[in-house]
Motif scaffolding. Structure first.
Motif, mmCIF file in Angstrom:
data_model
loop_
_atom_site.group_PDB
_atom_site.id
_atom_site.type_symbol
_atom_site.label_atom_id
_atom_site.label_comp_id
_atom_site.label_asym_id
_atom_site.label_seq_id
_atom_site.Cartn_x
_atom_site.Cartn_y
_atom_site.Cartn_z
ATOM 1 N N ILE A 13 46.388 24.343 59.320
ATOM 2 C CA ILE A 13 46.750 25.055 60.554
ATOM 3 C C ILE A 13 47.255 24.072 61.601
ATOM 4 O O ILE A 13 48.264 24.325 62.266
ATOM 5 C CB ILE A 13 45.566 25.898 61.071
ATOM 6 C CG1 ILE A 13 45.277 27.026 60.065
ATOM 7 C CG2 ILE A 13 45.852 26.468 62.454
ATOM 8 C CD1 ILE A 13 44.036 27.818 60.354
ATOM 9 N N GLN A 14 46.607 22.925 61.728
ATOM 10 C CA GLN A 14 47.072 21.903 62.672
ATOM 11 C C GLN A 14 48.451 21.381 62.258
ATOM 12 O O GLN A 14 49.311 21.138 63.101
ATOM 13 C CB GLN A 14 46.082 20.740 62.760
ATOM 14 C CG GLN A 14 44.774 21.094 63.411
ATOM 15 C CD GLN A 14 43.795 21.749 62.449
ATOM 16 O OE1 GLN A 14 43.954 21.696 61.242
ATOM 17 N NE2 GLN A 14 42.781 22.396 62.993
ATOM 18 N N MET A 15 48.658 21.234 60.938
ATOM 19 C CA MET A 15 49.951 20.775 60.449
ATOM 20 C C MET A 15 51.032 21.804 60.784
ATOM 21 O O MET A 15 52.117 21.441 61.246
ATOM 22 C CB MET A 15 49.898 20.568 58.933
ATOM 23 C CG MET A 15 51.157 19.974 58.365
ATOM 24 S SD MET A 15 51.187 19.832 56.568
ATOM 25 C CE MET A 15 49.599 19.216 56.175
ATOM 26 N N ALA A 16 50.737 23.082 60.579
ATOM 27 C CA ALA A 16 51.697 24.138 60.891
ATOM 28 C C ALA A 16 52.061 24.119 62.371
ATOM 29 O O ALA A 16 53.237 24.240 62.729
ATOM 30 C CB ALA A 16 51.134 25.501 60.490
ATOM 31 N N GLN A 17 51.063 23.969 63.224
ATOM 32 C CA GLN A 17 51.316 23.939 64.666
ATOM 33 C C GLN A 17 52.151 22.728 65.061
ATOM 34 O O GLN A 17 53.055 22.833 65.897
ATOM 35 C CB GLN A 17 49.992 23.952 65.428
ATOM 36 C CG GLN A 17 49.264 25.274 65.297
ATOM 37 C CD GLN A 17 47.836 25.229 65.809
ATOM 38 O OE1 GLN A 17 47.220 24.165 65.900
ATOM 39 N NE2 GLN A 17 47.290 26.400 66.124
ATOM 40 N N LYS A 18 51.894 21.582 64.442
ATOM 41 C CA LYS A 18 52.637 20.360 64.767
ATOM 42 C C LYS A 18 54.099 20.478 64.333
ATOM 43 O O LYS A 18 55.007 20.143 65.092
ATOM 44 C CB LYS A 18 51.983 19.158 64.096
ATOM 45 C CG LYS A 18 52.600 17.843 64.469
ATOM 46 C CD LYS A 18 51.795 16.676 63.949
ATOM 47 C CE LYS A 18 52.394 15.375 64.451
ATOM 48 N NZ LYS A 18 51.570 14.230 64.088
ATOM 49 N N VAL A 19 54.328 20.974 63.125
ATOM 50 C CA VAL A 19 55.697 21.120 62.635
ATOM 51 C C VAL A 19 56.438 22.174 63.453
ATOM 52 O O VAL A 19 57.617 22.023 63.773
ATOM 53 C CB VAL A 19 55.711 21.475 61.130
ATOM 54 C CG1 VAL A 19 57.119 21.780 60.647
ATOM 55 C CG2 VAL A 19 55.107 20.334 60.315
ATOM 56 N N LYS A 20 55.756 23.263 63.813
ATOM 57 C CA LYS A 20 56.388 24.345 64.580
ATOM 58 C C LYS A 20 56.844 23.857 65.961
ATOM 59 O O LYS A 20 57.866 24.320 66.469
ATOM 60 C CB LYS A 20 55.418 25.526 64.715
ATOM 61 C CG LYS A 20 56.088 26.806 65.096
ATOM 62 C CD LYS A 20 57.064 27.277 64.029
ATOM 63 C CE LYS A 20 57.601 28.631 64.367
ATOM 64 N NZ LYS A 20 58.570 29.089 63.377
ATOM 65 N N LYS A 21 56.118 22.916 66.543
ATOM 66 C CA LYS A 21 56.533 22.359 67.840
ATOM 67 C C LYS A 21 57.863 21.625 67.714
ATOM 68 O O LYS A 21 58.685 21.658 68.621
ATOM 69 C CB LYS A 21 55.467 21.404 68.373
ATOM 70 C CG LYS A 21 54.281 22.100 68.959
ATOM 71 C CD LYS A 21 53.286 21.096 69.510
ATOM 72 C CE LYS A 21 52.027 21.793 69.983
ATOM 73 N NZ LYS A 21 51.018 20.816 70.430
ATOM 74 N N VAL A 22 58.070 20.958 66.587
ATOM 75 C CA VAL A 22 59.296 20.198 66.368
ATOM 76 C C VAL A 22 60.442 21.107 65.912
ATOM 77 O O VAL A 22 61.591 20.894 66.277
ATOM 78 C CB VAL A 22 59.050 19.084 65.314
ATOM 79 C CG1 VAL A 22 60.330 18.314 65.009
ATOM 80 C CG2 VAL A 22 57.964 18.133 65.800
ATOM 81 N N HIS A 23 60.111 22.130 65.122
ATOM 82 C CA HIS A 23 61.123 23.023 64.553
ATOM 83 C C HIS A 23 60.780 24.491 64.840
ATOM 84 O O HIS A 23 60.488 25.257 63.925
ATOM 85 C CB HIS A 23 61.228 22.811 63.042
ATOM 86 C CG HIS A 23 61.644 21.439 62.655
ATOM 87 N ND1 HIS A 23 62.933 20.982 62.834
ATOM 88 C CD2 HIS A 23 60.937 20.413 62.117
ATOM 89 C CE1 HIS A 23 63.000 19.739 62.410
ATOM 90 N NE2 HIS A 23 61.813 19.371 61.977
#
Length: 79
Positions: A13-23
């Protein structure tokens, strides 16, 4: 479809949130075992497009489907 290396250990979930901020323009789907999951706003898009149920996990919405349905779902979106 693309794979992204984050370079640090974190939960999905943290990975999804981090990637979503960039893309933010991409619909992110993560392979988790034999399932593909979308998190947050992406889970609502997947749910409405393919009629899959949404569940809550740690106060984050999750929509998943079997990995074998990924190709069919991508074809439905025109990708």
């Amino acid at each position: 479809m693309a794979s992204i290396y984050i370079g640090e250990k974190m939960g999905i979930i943290q990975m999804a949130q981090k990637v979503k901020k960039v893309h933010p323009e991409y619909l992110l789907i993560f392979k988790v075992g034999i399932f593909c999951n979308a998190y947050g706003k992406d889970s609502y898009i997947i749910s409405s497009k393919f009629d899959y149920a949404i569940k809550q996990s740690n106060d984050v919405s999750v929509c998943g489907f079997p990995k074998k349905a990924l190709r069919k779902n991508c074809n439905k979106t025109g990708r």
